[in-house]
Design a protein around this motif. Structure first.
Motif, short mmCIF file in Angstrom:
data_model
loop_
_atom_site.label_atom_id
_atom_site.label_comp_id
_atom_site.label_asym_id
_atom_site.label_seq_id
_atom_site.Cartn_x
_atom_site.Cartn_y
_atom_site.Cartn_z
N PRO A 55 40.84 -11.80 -26.69
CA PRO A 55 41.82 -12.24 -25.77
C PRO A 55 41.68 -11.77 -24.45
N GLN A 56 40.87 -10.66 -24.40
CA GLN A 56 40.81 -10.05 -23.03
C GLN A 56 40.19 -10.96 -21.92
N MET A 57 39.12 -11.66 -22.48
CA MET A 57 38.46 -12.54 -21.75
C MET A 57 39.54 -13.71 -21.23
N LEU A 58 40.32 -14.12 -22.16
CA LEU A 58 41.12 -15.05 -21.68
C LEU A 58 42.26 -14.46 -20.67
N SER A 59 42.57 -13.22 -20.92
CA SER A 59 43.56 -12.82 -19.87
C SER A 59 42.86 -12.68 -18.48
N LEU A 60 41.86 -12.11 -18.53
CA LEU A 60 41.17 -11.85 -17.26
C LEU A 60 40.82 -13.35 -16.34
N LEU A 61 40.63 -14.28 -17.39
CA LEU A 61 40.48 -15.34 -16.71
C LEU A 61 41.65 -16.36 -16.09
N GLN A 62 42.79 -15.98 -17.04
CA GLN A 62 43.81 -16.57 -16.40
C GLN A 62 44.65 -15.64 -15.19
N ALA A 63 44.36 -14.47 -15.19
CA ALA A 63 44.96 -13.76 -13.89
C ALA A 63 43.99 -14.09 -12.64
N GLY A 64 43.14 -14.73 -12.84
CA GLY A 64 42.33 -15.25 -11.73
C GLY A 64 42.87 -16.38 -11.23
N GLY A 65 43.74 -17.27 -11.91
CA GLY A 65 44.41 -18.35 -11.41
C GLY A 65 43.87 -19.45 -11.20
N LYS A 66 42.41 -19.51 -11.71
CA LYS A 66 41.60 -20.70 -11.63
C LYS A 66 41.44 -21.16 -12.90
N GLN A 67 40.76 -22.37 -13.09
CA GLN A 67 40.07 -23.12 -14.29
C GLN A 67 38.90 -22.26 -14.54
N GLY A 68 38.64 -20.90 -14.89
CA GLY A 68 37.52 -20.31 -15.13
C GLY A 68 37.30 -20.57 -16.56
N ARG A 69 36.05 -20.37 -16.77
CA ARG A 69 35.33 -20.48 -17.89
C ARG A 69 34.67 -19.45 -18.69
N MET A 70 34.68 -19.50 -20.04
CA MET A 70 33.88 -18.53 -21.00
C MET A 70 32.97 -19.26 -21.79
N VAL A 71 31.91 -18.44 -21.74
CA VAL A 71 30.60 -18.72 -22.72
C VAL A 71 30.18 -17.87 -23.63
N ILE A 72 30.24 -17.94 -24.92
CA ILE A 72 29.69 -17.09 -25.82
C ILE A 72 28.66 -17.68 -26.65
N ILE A 73 27.66 -16.56 -26.83
CA ILE A 73 26.39 -17.03 -27.60
C ILE A 73 26.20 -16.07 -28.81
N ALA A 74 26.50 -16.73 -29.88
CA ALA A 74 26.73 -16.07 -31.09
C ALA A 74 25.08 -16.25 -31.98
N PHE A 75 24.75 -15.32 -32.96
CA PHE A 75 23.63 -15.62 -33.49
C PHE A 75 23.58 -15.41 -35.11
N HIS A 76 25.01 -15.45 -35.63
CA HIS A 76 25.08 -15.70 -37.02
C HIS A 76 26.46 -16.11 -37.31
N SER A 77 26.54 -16.53 -38.69
CA SER A 77 27.82 -17.23 -38.87
C SER A 77 28.92 -16.51 -38.78
N LEU A 78 28.94 -15.05 -38.93
CA LEU A 78 30.30 -14.35 -38.75
C LEU A 78 30.82 -14.37 -37.55
N GLU A 79 29.98 -14.09 -36.56
CA GLU A 79 30.41 -13.95 -35.22
C GLU A 79 30.90 -15.45 -34.55
N ASP A 80 30.15 -16.56 -34.99
CA ASP A 80 30.40 -17.99 -34.51
C ASP A 80 31.54 -18.47 -35.07
N ARG A 81 32.04 -18.06 -36.35
CA ARG A 81 33.20 -18.44 -36.97
C ARG A 81 34.65 -17.72 -36.20
N ILE A 82 34.30 -16.44 -35.66
CA ILE A 82 35.53 -15.79 -35.04
C ILE A 82 35.60 -16.38 -33.70
#
Length: 320
Positions: free
Chosen positions: A229-256
């Motif tokens: 949620p903090q990543m989303l908030s920071l990108l929204q505050a920028g007022g641009k169509q910012g992007r987030m990329v997440i690299i997960a390495f096991h199913s528990l992370e990827d599911r979240i």
């Protein structure tokens, strides 16, 4: 400086850059600095005046990157911040890092960390059973193994490692620690793998136990849930169509990650039985990866640790 040179190979580098789309003058956050591989390319592709805020809870990793990218640090293009990515908003505010265009979270551990026996992350070489990413943490893996009740220990192995032999291994640990404290990675690996045939090239029988303890010690899943949620908030505050990329390495992370992106890409979160929307939730993201992007055969052959990587990406929607 000790161990200045990194041995880490950045995972899925071009795929990450394809989704982050770094531009000259852009501002980017690398929430898991690690060996600095992704950060160095972000700096290169956002040159001449782009900036990167590099966050890492591991002071040794930060010191290596500071030595490796000293020129960019001196120029003020790379701002290093010591802390956990779960505090990303606060760390960005303290660094006066605003108008963010993209954020990367690489949830894997670097080769520098995994290959250092003194860190206790791996059973490939004997070392103290530590597993702390940050020395600021008080609880080590040895503390958990020696002081946690068998039932709770089994739950940790099942919940965080999806280890089917969780109760059997916990009972075996309980018996062994009555004789002597379990303080070395080789001790734990031997206990976890006892009685299980192992074929070279297959997953080692102790792998899931080590994963579970590492996640528990560093509170990795809780940190991820707090950070998204903090990543989303920071990108929204920028007022641009910012992007987030997440690299997960096991199913528990990827599911979240998957569930967070799907939720934030929907206009309504009300249960299906409610005839009309009462939640008022509006979509804030556009998912860029309908399915996770996985490494190609060539990358896995060159870097076997990349084999379980899963990349998901999303773009912030402009506010209506």
């Amino acid at each position: 400086m000790e161990n200045e040179q990194t041995r880490h190979v950045s995972v899925m580098l071009e795929e990450v850059m394809e989704y982050l789309r770094p531009q000259p003058g852009g501002h980017y956050i690398d929430g898991t600095l690690g060996g600095g591989g992704h950060t160095s390319v972000l700096l290169e592709r956002s040159a001449p005046d782009g900036k990167v805020l590099g966050i890492d809870t591991d002071s040794k990793a930060q010191a290596r990157v500071q030595a490796r990218l000293s020129k960019e640090v001196a120029e003020g293009r790379l701002i290093l911040s010591h802390g956990n990515f779960s505090d990303m908003e606060r760390l960005a505010q303290e660094a006066q890092f605003t108008s963010v265009d993209g954020i990367l979270l690489d949830l894997g551990f670097s080769s520098d960390q995994m290959d250092d026996p003194q860190r206790g992350f791996s059973f490939s070489a004997d070392g103290p059973l530590d597993m702390r990413l940050s020395q600021d943490l008080s609880l080590t893996a040895a503390d958990l193994v020696n002081n946690t009740g068998e039932e709770e220990l089994a739950d940790i192995f099942w919940r965080y490692g999806e280890e089917r032999r969780s109760r059997q291994i916990a009972r075996r640990i309980g018996r062994e620690r009555q004789k002597r404290a379990i303080t070395r990675t080789s001790q734990l690996a031997e206990i976890a793998a006892a009685g299980v045939p192992y074929k070279y090239g297959a997953i080692h029988p102790a792998t899931r136990v080590f994963q579970a303890l590492r996640i528990a010690v560093n509170q990795e899943l809780e940190s991820l849930e707090t950070a998204l949620p903090q990543m989303l908030s920071l990108l929204q505050a920028g007022g641009k169509q910012g992007r987030m990329v997440i690299i997960a390495f096991h199913s528990l992370e990827d599911r979240i990650v998957k569930e967070f992106l799907r939720r934030e890409a929907r206009d309504c979160l009300c249960p299906p039985r409610i005839p009309m929307c009462i939640c008022g939730h509006k979509a804030s993201l556009r998912i860029l990866t309908n399915k996770p992007i996985v490494p190609g055969e060539q990358e896995v052959a060159a870097n076997p640790r990349a084999r379980s990587a899963r990349v998901r990406a999303a773009e912030v929607l402009p506010k209506a």
